[in-house]
Motif scaffolding. Structure first.
Motif, PDB file in Angstrom:
ATOM      1  N   LEU A  99      -4.962  69.497 -33.250  1.00  0.00           N
ATOM      2  CA  LEU A  99      -5.923  69.798 -32.181  1.00  0.00           C
ATOM      3  C   LEU A  99      -7.277  69.148 -32.464  1.00  0.00           C
ATOM      4  N   GLY A 100      -7.718  69.220 -33.721  1.00  0.00           N
ATOM      5  CA  GLY A 100      -8.990  68.610 -34.097  1.00  0.00           C
ATOM      6  C   GLY A 100      -8.967  67.104 -33.936  1.00  0.00           C
ATOM      7  N   ALA A 101      -7.879  66.483 -34.361  1.00  0.00           N
ATOM      8  CA  ALA A 101      -7.754  65.029 -34.253  1.00  0.00           C
ATOM      9  C   ALA A 101      -7.690  64.586 -32.791  1.00  0.00           C
ATOM     10  N   ILE A 102      -7.019  65.379 -31.954  1.00  0.00           N
ATOM     11  CA  ILE A 102      -6.952  65.063 -30.521  1.00  0.00           C
ATOM     12  C   ILE A 102      -8.340  65.164 -29.893  1.00  0.00           C
ATOM     13  N   TYR A 103      -9.117  66.169 -30.316  1.00  0.00           N
ATOM     14  CA  TYR A 103     -10.492  66.314 -29.830  1.00  0.00           C
ATOM     15  C   TYR A 103     -11.316  65.085 -30.209  1.00  0.00           C
ATOM     16  N   CYS A 104     -11.194  64.655 -31.457  1.00  0.00           N
ATOM     17  CA  CYS A 104     -11.921  63.477 -31.935  1.00  0.00           C
ATOM     18  C   CYS A 104     -11.510  62.233 -31.154  1.00  0.00           C
ATOM     19  N   LEU A 105     -10.216  62.090 -30.928  1.00  0.00           N
ATOM     20  CA  LEU A 105      -9.698  60.937 -30.183  1.00  0.00           C
ATOM     21  C   LEU A 105     -10.212  60.930 -28.748  1.00  0.00           C
ATOM     22  N   SER A 106     -10.235  62.092 -28.106  1.00  0.00           N
ATOM     23  CA  SER A 106     -10.697  62.195 -26.715  1.00  0.00           C
ATOM     24  C   SER A 106     -12.179  61.839 -26.594  1.00  0.00           C
ATOM     25  N   VAL A 107     -12.987  62.404 -27.477  1.00  0.00           N
ATOM     26  CA  VAL A 107     -14.431  62.162 -27.431  1.00  0.00           C
ATOM     27  C   VAL A 107     -14.737  60.700 -27.750  1.00  0.00           C
ATOM     28  N   SER A 108     -14.088  60.158 -28.778  1.00  0.00           N
ATOM     29  CA  SER A 108     -14.336  58.774 -29.185  1.00  0.00           C
ATOM     30  C   SER A 108     -13.860  57.791 -28.117  1.00  0.00           C
ATOM     31  N   GLY A 109     -12.704  58.099 -27.510  1.00  0.00           N
ATOM     32  CA  GLY A 109     -12.202  57.255 -26.433  1.00  0.00           C
ATOM     33  C   GLY A 109     -13.158  57.228 -25.250  1.00  0.00           C
ATOM     34  N   ALA A 110     -13.700  58.402 -24.915  1.00  0.00           N
ATOM     35  CA  ALA A 110     -14.677  58.486 -23.818  1.00  0.00           C
ATOM     36  C   ALA A 110     -15.953  57.729 -24.181  1.00  0.00           C
ATOM     37  N   GLY A 111     -16.346  57.808 -25.453  1.00  0.00           N
ATOM     38  CA  GLY A 111     -17.528  57.080 -25.910  1.00  0.00           C
ATOM     39  C   GLY A 111     -17.355  55.578 -25.785  1.00  0.00           C
ATOM     40  N   LEU A 112     -16.166  55.088 -26.080  1.00  0.00           N
ATOM     41  CA  LEU A 112     -15.877  53.659 -25.938  1.00  0.00           C
ATOM     42  C   LEU A 112     -15.841  53.249 -24.470  1.00  0.00           C
ATOM     43  N   ARG A 113     -15.224  54.092 -23.656  1.00  0.00           N
ATOM     44  CA  ARG A 113     -15.067  53.754 -22.234  1.00  0.00           C
ATOM     45  C   ARG A 113     -16.413  53.740 -21.510  1.00  0.00           C
ATOM     46  N   ASN A 114     -17.255  54.739 -21.756  1.00  0.00           N
ATOM     47  CA  ASN A 114     -18.528  54.859 -21.044  1.00  0.00           C
ATOM     48  C   ASN A 114     -19.617  53.969 -21.600  1.00  0.00           C
ATOM     49  N   GLY A 115     -19.477  53.607 -22.875  1.00  0.00           N
ATOM     50  CA  GLY A 115     -20.521  52.808 -23.504  1.00  0.00           C
ATOM     51  C   GLY A 115     -21.709  53.662 -23.924  1.00  0.00           C
ATOM     52  N   PRO A 116     -22.645  53.080 -24.654  1.00  0.00           N
ATOM     53  CA  PRO A 116     -23.789  53.851 -25.154  1.00  0.00           C
ATOM     54  C   PRO A 116     -24.841  54.093 -24.075  1.00  0.00           C
ATOM     55  N   ARG A 117     -25.684  55.054 -24.337  1.00  0.00           N
ATOM     56  CA  ARG A 117     -26.861  55.273 -23.493  1.00  0.00           C
ATOM     57  C   ARG A 117     -27.950  54.350 -24.015  1.00  0.00           C
ATOM     58  N   CYS A 118     -28.460  53.473 -23.176  1.00  0.00           N
ATOM     59  CA  CYS A 118     -29.449  52.515 -23.664  1.00  0.00           C
ATOM     60  C   CYS A 118     -30.473  52.174 -22.578  1.00  0.00           C
TER      61      CYS A 118
END
Length: 201
Positions: A99-118
């Motif tokens: 469950l923890g690894a899936i949470y990390c994967l979901s958040v990181s995947g969303a971070g890659l898809r959306n890109g940084p705030r800049c």
């Protein structure tokens, strides 16, 4: 393969991966290694969700330690129950780790898809969000971010590392889930190996 040796090997690997996730998440908080950008107005939501620290880190550290303990000498110090009690704890810990690894994967995947705030043209925002991740293949877009400096390659590298680490964690937790379940029913074969060696001698 001996369930105890397998558990120990998987556990040490999980502990290493969770430390990688924690360090990667900590680095995401300091774009380009500068602490001046560490506030909610300059960092993306995915950084503050702490997927690497909470999910891939602490939530995977528990099954990692449980797996190493399950590969130890046994509940009574001599493996009298074939480590079945520790293996049972490792079953539940491994499910928690998935469950923890899936949470990390979901958040990181969303971070890659959306890109940084800049900052682009004097405006802070998620300027790559509408590209649906296409900006990853167009490095000329990366230079459009004026601040934080080099935030796009910084985020892409670290979030990619978190995605890879969390995928490995899911696989390893799954392996340990199966291994520990076998260990609950069959025990740790190392006790049998010791007896077999004693008979040979």
């Amino acid at each position: 393969m001996c369930t105890g040796k397998c558990a120990r090997c998987v556990g040490l690997s999980l502990i290493t991966l969770c430390l990688v996730c924690i360090v990667a998440n900590a680095l995401l908080l300091v774009p380009n290694g500068e602490t001046s950008w560490t506030n909610t107005n300059h960092l993306s939501l995915q950084v503050w969700l702490m997927g690497g620290f909470i999910g891939g880190g602490l939530m995977v550290l528990c099954p990692g330690i449980a797996a190493v303990r399950a590969g130890g000498k046994g509940c009574c110090g001599a493996g009298c129950c074939g480590n079945r009690c520790r293996m049972l704890r490792s079953v539940f810990s491994s499910a928690f780790g998935v469950l923890g690894a899936i949470y990390c994967l979901s958040v990181s995947g969303a971070g890659l898809r959306n890109g940084p705030r800049c900052l682009i043209n004097g405006e802070w925002g998620y300027h790559f969000e509408d590209t649906a991740g296409a900006y990853l293949l167009n490095r000329t877009l990366w230079d459009r971010c004026e601040a934080p400096p080099r935030v796009v390659p910084w985020n892409v590298t670290l979030f990619s590392l978190l995605v890879a680490a969390s995928c490995l964690e899911i696989v390893l937790c799954g392996i340990q889930l199966v291994n520990a379940t076998i260990g609950v029913f069959c025990g740790d074969c190392r006790k049998k190996q010791v007896k077999w060696l004693a008979v040979e001698l």
